[in-house]
Design an enzyme around this catalytic site. Sequence first.
Site, PDB file in Angstrom:
ATOM      1  N   LYS A  32       0.823  -1.188   0.155  1.00 55.30           N
ATOM      2  CA  LYS A  32      -0.016   0.173  -0.071  1.00 55.30           C
ATOM      3  C   LYS A  32       0.873   1.235   0.056  1.00 55.30           C
ATOM      4  CE  LYS A  32      -3.800  -2.490   2.009  1.00 55.30           C
ATOM      5  NZ  LYS A  32      -4.452  -3.062   3.099  1.00 55.30           N
ATOM      6  N   GLN A  66      -5.194  -1.864   9.544  1.00 55.18           N
ATOM      7  CA  GLN A  66      -4.761  -2.880   8.804  1.00 55.18           C
ATOM      8  C   GLN A  66      -5.337  -4.259   9.873  1.00 55.18           C
ATOM      9  OE1 GLN A  66      -3.362  -3.646   5.573  1.00 55.18           O
ATOM     10  NE2 GLN A  66      -4.081  -5.679   6.004  1.00 55.18           N
ATOM     11  N   ASP A  90     -11.432   2.597   3.486  1.00 57.40           N
ATOM     12  CA  ASP A  90     -11.917   1.170   3.352  1.00 57.40           C
ATOM     13  C   ASP A  90     -13.239   0.880   3.510  1.00 57.40           C
ATOM     14  OD1 ASP A  90      -9.871  -0.757   2.990  1.00 57.40           O
ATOM     15  OD2 ASP A  90      -9.373  -0.927   5.381  1.00 57.40           O
TER      16      ASP A  90
END
Length: 292
Positions: A53, A97, A120
């Site tokens: 990422k 994460q 997200d």
Amino acid sequence: MTAMLLNGKELAKKRRSEIKTQVGRLKEMGITPGLAVVLVGENLASVTYVRSKEKACHEVGIYSEVIRLPETITEEELLQVIEELNRREEIDGILVQLPLPSHIREQVVINRIAVEKDVDGFTPVNQGKLLLNEKGLFPCTPLGIIDLLKETGQSIAGKHAVVIGRSNIVGKPVSLLLLHQHATVTMAHSRTVGLKQIAREADILVAAMGQAKKITSDYIKPGAIVIDVGINRDENGKLVGDVDFEAVCEVAGCITPVPGGVGPMTITMLLQNTLQASLWNHHVELAGRIDG
Ligand code: NAD
């Protein structure tokens, strides 16, 4: 019959170049989109994902910051980190994460992320906006799947889409996105009876179950579009999807490979969401392609 390959790697490259151009234009206005990734502990897969990422952000000119925290951090301390990121103006997107250590409640942490920075798309507000088909930040893997489907040049409207898997991050959101594209959607899951018959009725089959090579050619309607979301290891440790690729290629019309299908699109949609969040947070509109 050999299915046409839906190449996620190539589409991701094209999209990243478009995002890079848009980021460049924003920078000319004095705005740099920023993403903060929160990594708790040292889970090997998570460390690898976070590195990809970071690299992807760097490639398109998005500022990225990784906040590495020890496995022993308390839930309250982690919530304070999120609050601080919510306050920081140069951070447009926050990603925690997953998975988090078992003493921390994931949904409590996700719920603390400011909705406008939830790149997200996991907060209840953004999931609700998706349900209502309102503007919002939506989960990356489902967004990538829709983009790949559009690349086939075939219309999604009116097609029967069968989604296998009902998770909050893939199965449910992709079903809703397909519905908003006017597909007729069937959701299947581990308690579904007669999965094979249902799958064989699909014009578009999305396999997101996490079961190596479970979808064999007898699950496929001839000519169907098959999207393989699964990331699994087979008995030899090789990376494989939920679909038995070689066999299904003989029946399907289009198919995504693993690796090189949905995977590269997921990180690309994270970049797109970060850019989108930055545009919204700064009340800027740019001409050109951004789906959001
Ligand atoms: P999950 O474990 O949360 O959900 C799996 C779903 O599949 C469940 O809803 C379950 O009911 C269903 N399922 C399991 N076994 C089944 C069976 N035999 N028949 C029918 N349904 C069954 O997983 P997830 O987070 O949704 O991820 C699914 C897969 O996609 C995993 O392999 C994951 O690694 C992969 N994934 C890939 C990406 C990517 O970017 N390519 C992103 C997210 C997840």
